[in-house]
Design an enzyme around this catalytic site. Structure first.
Site, PDB file in Angstrom:
ATOM      1  N   ILE A 185     -27.187  23.417  33.179  1.00 51.68           N
ATOM      2  CA  ILE A 185     -26.419  24.145  34.190  1.00 51.68           C
ATOM      3  C   ILE A 185     -25.502  23.195  34.942  1.00 51.68           C
ATOM      4  CG2 ILE A 185     -26.570  25.510  36.308  1.00 51.68           C
ATOM      5  CD1 ILE A 185     -29.168  26.700  35.220  1.00 51.68           C
TER       6      ILE A 185
ATOM      7  N   THR B 140     -28.977  27.015  43.866  1.00 46.08           N
ATOM      8  CA  THR B 140     -29.372  28.036  42.888  1.00 46.08           C
ATOM      9  C   THR B 140     -30.581  27.556  42.092  1.00 46.08           C
ATOM     10  OG1 THR B 140     -27.826  27.089  41.267  1.00 46.08           O
ATOM     11  CG2 THR B 140     -27.028  28.929  42.625  1.00 46.08           C
ATOM     12  N   ALA B 141     -31.211  26.462  42.539  1.00 43.36           N
ATOM     13  CA  ALA B 141     -32.324  25.862  41.803  1.00 43.36           C
ATOM     14  C   ALA B 141     -33.639  26.514  42.211  1.00 43.36           C
ATOM     15  CB  ALA B 141     -32.346  24.352  42.033  1.00 43.36           C
TER      16      ALA B 141
ATOM     17  N   ASP C 100     -29.275  31.077  47.030  1.00 45.55           N
ATOM     18  CA  ASP C 100     -29.724  32.161  46.160  1.00 45.55           C
ATOM     19  C   ASP C 100     -31.235  32.143  46.002  1.00 45.55           C
ATOM     20  OD1 ASP C 100     -29.138  34.330  44.260  1.00 45.55           O
ATOM     21  OD2 ASP C 100     -29.923  32.937  42.753  1.00 45.55           O
TER      22      ASP C 100
ATOM     23  N   GLU D  35     -40.082  33.974  48.934  1.00 49.23           N
ATOM     24  CA  GLU D  35     -39.326  35.111  48.415  1.00 49.23           C
ATOM     25  C   GLU D  35     -40.243  36.315  48.259  1.00 49.23           C
ATOM     26  OE1 GLU D  35     -37.164  34.158  44.866  1.00 49.23           O
ATOM     27  OE2 GLU D  35     -36.214  32.389  45.744  1.00 49.23           O
TER      28      GLU D  35
ATOM     29  N   HIS E 236     -31.787  35.755  44.771  1.00 49.59           N
ATOM     30  CA  HIS E 236     -32.215  35.094  43.528  1.00 49.59           C
ATOM     31  C   HIS E 236     -31.566  35.769  42.328  1.00 49.59           C
ATOM     32  CE1 HIS E 236     -35.685  32.447  41.890  1.00 49.59           C
ATOM     33  NE2 HIS E 236     -34.682  32.485  41.018  1.00 49.59           N
ATOM     34  N   ILE E 237     -30.255  35.844  42.384  1.00 45.51           N
ATOM     35  CA  ILE E 237     -29.526  36.611  41.372  1.00 45.51           C
ATOM     36  C   ILE E 237     -28.485  35.787  40.627  1.00 45.51           C
ATOM     37  CG2 ILE E 237     -27.586  37.394  42.810  1.00 45.51           C
ATOM     38  CD1 ILE E 237     -28.146  40.242  41.683  1.00 45.51           C
ATOM     39  N   ALA E 238     -28.396  34.482  40.901  1.00 44.47           N
ATOM     40  CA  ALA E 238     -27.357  33.660  40.274  1.00 44.47           C
ATOM     41  C   ALA E 238     -27.416  33.725  38.755  1.00 44.47           C
ATOM     42  CB  ALA E 238     -27.471  32.206  40.744  1.00 44.47           C
ATOM     43  N   GLY E 239     -28.605  33.753  38.202  1.00 43.31           N
ATOM     44  CA  GLY E 239     -28.746  33.778  36.752  1.00 43.31           C
ATOM     45  C   GLY E 239     -28.794  35.167  36.160  1.00 43.31           C
TER      46      GLY E 239
END
Length: 308
Positions: A152, A233-234, A259, A264, A283-286
């Site tokens: 990434i 985003t990790a 993210d 969570e 938590h939607i970056a991927g």
């Protein structure tokens, strides 16, 4: 009882492909009930999860027939991999399947935060014309600091260079002579503080381990270039959220896009909610339609092979 238990959402075509040959129990909200997961897993030979299902020794003990776990993503911090190895259970992450999605998210976050022009819609609808207040900056010529030069990190590097950004990187897991440095033509920075001091934007792409927990804390945020931006985003635990809030409140850094979070899902009483200059996504970056298809297809293929 089922051969395969799926506790979180998965591409429907991938689920259908598994049903062609196996008894599948698919309940995308099952992660909300750990006790029910344990009760259903007694006969399962495979378990498919995302990041909200905790696969610990308690669950593994309840699933004596388990031989494979598919992870619809890449992070494994919700799975006790040591306990899986002791039991001979193979763990399959969807390595590489969401690289493009995350890289594009990061680039979008960079452009949105640097430009600073996407907050004025409500004011314009109210009749205001805040043109002079919305003058932001260009990505071209800015320095992007990548923390973690894996797949990434490399994909973000490629796209950032296309915008005319200079890219520097720190990776505690890559040796100085690793070919990744030459292949990406990225300037290697070590220690981390050196990267933070020169970067206009810092983007995190490392796993959560004991060594990386709160890697970005009070001292690191204080070392960042004044007005710089942070993107995570990790994994949430890589950033000390209290230190980040202090950095945002003091104006030490210009903003952040998160993210992922230490806890969570994020709740309404989180201290992050009122921090200035903070972009929050769930938590939607991927997660894109395309990535969902690739991830589901990859994991379905690996689980089919494992159970063959």
């Amino acid at each position: 009882m089922s051969d395969i238990l799926i506790t979180e959402f998965m591409d429907e075509d991938a689920v259908a492909s598994l049903r062609d040959g196996f008894d599948v129990h698919y309940a995308p909200d099952l992660h909300e009930s750990p006790a029910e997961i344990a009760a259903l897993s007694g006969s399962s030979r495979a378990l498919i999860v995302r990041n909200r299902t905790l696969v610990d020794t308690r669950l593994l003990d309840a699933a004596p027939r388990l031989v494979a776990i598919g992870r619809l993503g890449v992070g494994l911090d919700n799975i006790d991999t040591d306990a899986c190895a002791e039991r001979g259970i193979s763990v399959y992450p969807a390595t590489g399947a969401n690289v493009v999605a995350v890289a594009e998210y990061v680039i979008a976050a960079i452009l949105i935060m640097l430009r600073g022009a996407f907050h004025c819609g409500d004011r314009m609808r109210a009749g205001h014309w805040p043109r002079n207040e919305m003058v932001g900056s260009e990505a071209s010529g800015k320095t992007l600091g990548i923390v973690g030069l894996g797949a990434i990190g490399r994909a973000v590097t490629e796209r950032a260079k296309g915008l005319g950004m200079e890219v520097v990187a720190f990776d505690p897991f890559l040796s100085a002579d690793d070919e990744a440095w030459q292949r990406t033509k990225v300037r290697r920075m070590d220690p981390l503080m050196a990267l933070l001091e020169v970067s206009d934007v810092v983007s995190l792409h490392i796993p959560l381990t004991d060594a990386t927990r709160h890697l970005i804390g009070e001292h690191q945020i204080a070392a960042m270039k004044a007005g710089a931006y942070l993107i995570n985003t990790a994994r949430g635990g890589v950033v000390d959220e209290n230190a980040l809030i202090q950095g945002l409140n003091s104006g030490r850094i210009g903003g952040a896009a998160l993210d992922v979070f230490e806890d969570e899902p994020l709740t309404a009483d989180s201290a992050l909610i009122d921090a200035p200059g903070l972009y929050l996504t769930p938590h939607i970056a991927g997660l894109t339609r395309e990535a969902g298809i690739r991830v589901g297809s990859l994991i379905a293929s690996r689980i089919r092979s494992a159970l063959a």
